[in-house]
Enzyme design. Structure first.
Site, PDB file in Angstrom:
ATOM      1  N   TYR A 122      -1.488  -7.929 -10.970  1.00 38.18           N
ATOM      2  CA  TYR A 122      -0.451  -7.864  -9.949  1.00 38.18           C
ATOM      3  C   TYR A 122       0.773  -8.678 -10.375  1.00 38.18           C
ATOM      4  CZ  TYR A 122      -4.208  -6.254  -6.800  1.00 38.18           C
ATOM      5  OH  TYR A 122      -5.244  -5.566  -6.223  1.00 38.18           O
ATOM      6  N   GLU A 178       0.828  -1.211   0.000  1.00 37.67           N
ATOM      7  CA  GLU A 178       0.000   0.000   0.000  1.00 37.67           C
ATOM      8  C   GLU A 178       0.862   1.261   0.000  1.00 37.67           C
ATOM      9  OE1 GLU A 178      -2.947  -0.606  -0.741  1.00 37.67           O
ATOM     10  OE2 GLU A 178      -2.809  -2.740  -0.292  1.00 37.67           O
TER      11      GLU A 178
END
Length: 641
Positions: free
Chosen positions: A401, A300
């Site tokens: 991803y 994050e």
């Protein structure tokens, strides 16, 4: 040759248009957005007004079209004057109802558009939680999740990552509030104000309200949670947060958002984390009490550059957000491992850091392989085609991803390794800072940077067509350092040999000796690899049913990654039925987590290997506790919609 194919696919103008927005965002520039809202826990709505400062890019623009979904539009003003000249166009799934507002002919410069609105009970961006369902049971709770196309159900907006704006945010609530900006002082009781000077897209607007408490976890970081779990949250993150930031700054450039805070949400939060600027929203499954899941925070944090500063122009190019972020995350984790090894006097600390990065990449590659096996092939390409009205939530998986990471890793290797690739990282993020881009622009900047450095031939040799538009696994299989994975693979091979031998003597296996020194990711790799190998060989249920007595650590683990992988191994091959305790315990666990990474595969597992009826009855039992996004996706998985 494949680059010629890419050039033929190029849009006439980059970045290309977002097919998931009904708005005419390309016609306007937004210099500022004011969001002034109130939370009603009784009515379970958010109401208020949004004010845009807009400039039309061409003088003949006659209307503005915004995205909305299940919103009630109350009043519209243009430059302070009421306007009835608008239409809420008929809803079209999954993109909602366009709000078309006619503009006065007198407008030829920056103007102010104000819209009063209210959410409804069909809002997909919000989840209201009764106080009895919270951990502390002292106050109700509200949180938002706007990615990918759910901001339009919270407020009328250009709901696309292709346009950004600074924000001022004000929220009135009977309980403490957090939003995706820097808190501002206010003298009004029950009013919370935030400023976000860095331009952000609509999907990064975030709101949470409840019985929130906070604790420091670093000089630039604070963790928030319900009061009852605060000390556990603080312990989980305080060791690593500032180290993460410093390693990332050394790799890219200075962190621009001032504060990197985190909010640990109730269990129904559907994702591992959401990179809302200044306040990452995170799942409570990260609180594993062994710091093994803190790497999600590295992910994050990396979004502070990849995604938040530099953003994919549409969800078709989602890999530009997530592939880059996984790449940076693994560089951060490797950097931390190298620093820790150096502090312990290791002579080859840098090499150990690389081994850690490669080990994480191996785990990621396995998840990529699994995703390719189970997904609709059209969603396994790096760049998606969503132009036929596809919901980006349907496309969501590990593909952007892990395939994105592997593409960047391959480019890194292709141009000569880390030493050659690293200068490109800050160059890229500085060039597109505050902007949104598509994959074609990414390719252009690669050539712009590496061609003067004599690397054009290396880029020309890349199979661009295969990597970007090819379905399935990428055209080039990466070569990772297996050093930290070999111990896991040896134990897997030992189990496979035992299964093939038809022996009943399990004395050769011992928890302390076998897995006692494993790190958390090694447990995950061992379990996933064993599941894969047993899937290729018809292992007997008798062997599977002996595993819990040999490895009681796994049954007792509070780590969601381990618990999920362990139960998949048992339930796939153990021939358990609905009354067996293994199945009952797993079903109950699915009712305590809301993270789709665990929930969706969990129900698919029950459906495939126990019974569809049991999977549906379990979901029905817990349905009300899940977030709207999670609820919809599980219903699709179980063919309920």
């Amino acid at each position: 040759m494949t680059l010629e194919y890419i050039n033929k696919k190029r849009p006439s103008v980059s970045p290309e248009l977002d097919p998931c927005s009904n708005s005419n965002y390309k016609d306007f520039q937004v210099s500022n957005t004011e969001l002034d809202i109130s939370v009603s826990f009784d009515k379970k709505i958010v109401s208020g007004q949004v004010t845009y400062k807009l400039t039309a890019k061409t003088p003949n623009t006659t209307s503005i079209v915004l995205d909305t979904s299940y919103l009630k539009i109350i009043k519209i003003r243009i430059n302070g004057l009421p306007s009835d000249n608008y239409e809420l166009v008929k809803r079209k799934e999954p993109f909602g109802s366009p709000l078309k507002i006619s503009l006065p002919t007198t407008i030829n410069k920056e103007f102010e558009l104000n819209i009063e609105f209210s959410t409804t009970d069909k809002c997909t961006a919000l989840q209201f939680i009764e106080k009895e369902a919270t951990d502390g049971q002292t106050a109700p709770y509200l949180f938002s999740q706007c990615q990918a196309i759910h901001a339009r159900s919270l407020f009328p907006c250009f709901d696309t990552p292709g346009i950004k704006s600074p924000y001022n945010m004000k929220v009135k609530s009977p309980y403490a509030c957090l939003m995706s900006g820097r808190p501002k002082e206010t003298n009004e009781e029950g009013v919370y104000c935030f400023h976000q000077p860095i331009p952000i897209p609509s999907y990064l607007v975030a709101l949470a309200s409840g019985d929130l408490a906070s604790a420091p976890i670093g000089p630039r970081s604070t963790v928030y949670s319900e009061r009852v779990g605060l000390s556990d949250c603080q312990w989980e993150f305080e060791k690593d947060m500032e180290n993460f930031i410093q390693v990332a700054e050394g790799l890219i450039f200075k962190y621009e958002w001032l504060k990197f805070d985190a909010l640990i949400l109730p269990s129904s939060f559907p994702y591992g984390g959401m990179e809302n600027p200044n306040i990452t929203f995170a799942t409570p499954t990260l609180i594993s009490k062994d710091r093994s899941q803190v790497k999600v925070m590295a992910h994050e944090l990396a979004h502070s550059w990849s995604g938040n500063l530099v953003t994919n122009c549409s969800w078709e190019h989602f890999w530009l957000n997530e592939g880059w972020t996984v790449y940076l995350e693994r560089r951060i984790i490797g950097g931390i491992a190298a620093a820790e090894a150096k502090s312990l006097g290791e002579k080859e600390a840098a090499q150990y850091g690389e081994k850690r990065r490669h080990f994480s990449a191996i785990v990621g590659w396995n998840s990529l392989v699994d995703s390719v096996k189970t997904l609709d092939p059209k969603y396994t390409s790096l760049v998606w085609n969503l132009k036929e009205g596809s919901d980006p939530d349907d496309a969501f998986s590990r593909i952007p991803y892990e395939k994105g990471f592997n593409f960047l890793f391959y480019i890194e290797q292709q141009v000569g390794g880390i030493k050659e690739f690293d200068p490109f990282i800050p160059y890229y993020f500085k060039k597109f800072r505050y902007e949104s881009l598509d994959t074609y622009q990414f390719i252009d900047v690669l050539y712009e940077f590496f061609e003067p450095r004599g690397k054009a031939a290396k880029l020309d040799a890349i199979d661009w067509k295969g990597w970007i538009f090819g379905e399935g696994l990428p055209p080039n299989i990466p070569q990772f350092d297996p050093s930290l994975a070999d111990e896991c693979y040896r134990l897997v091979d030992k189990w496979v040999d035992f299964a093939k031998s038809n022996s009943t003597d399990i004395s050769g296996f011992n928890e302390s000796r076998d897995i006692g020194n494993f790190e958390p990711d090694q447990h995950k790799l061992f379990l996933e690899s064993l599941t894969e190998k047993f899937g290729a060989y018809s292992v007997s249920e008798q062997i599977i049913r002996k595993l819990p007595s040999i490895y009681p650590f796994y049954a007792a683990s509070t780590n969601g990654e381990i618990k999920s992988s362990w139960n998949e191994l048992l339930i796939r091959f153990g021939n358990y039925n609905t009354t067996d305790q293994i199945v009952q315990d797993f079903a109950m666990w699915l009712g305590t987590v809301g993270r789709m990474k665990f929930v969706r595969p969990g129900y698919k597992l029950l459906q495939a290997y126990v019974s569809k009826e049991f999977a549906i009855s379990t979901f029905t039992k817990f349905e009300s506790s899940y977030h709207p996004i999670c609820k919809t996706m599980v219903k699709k998985d179980l063919s309920l919609i």
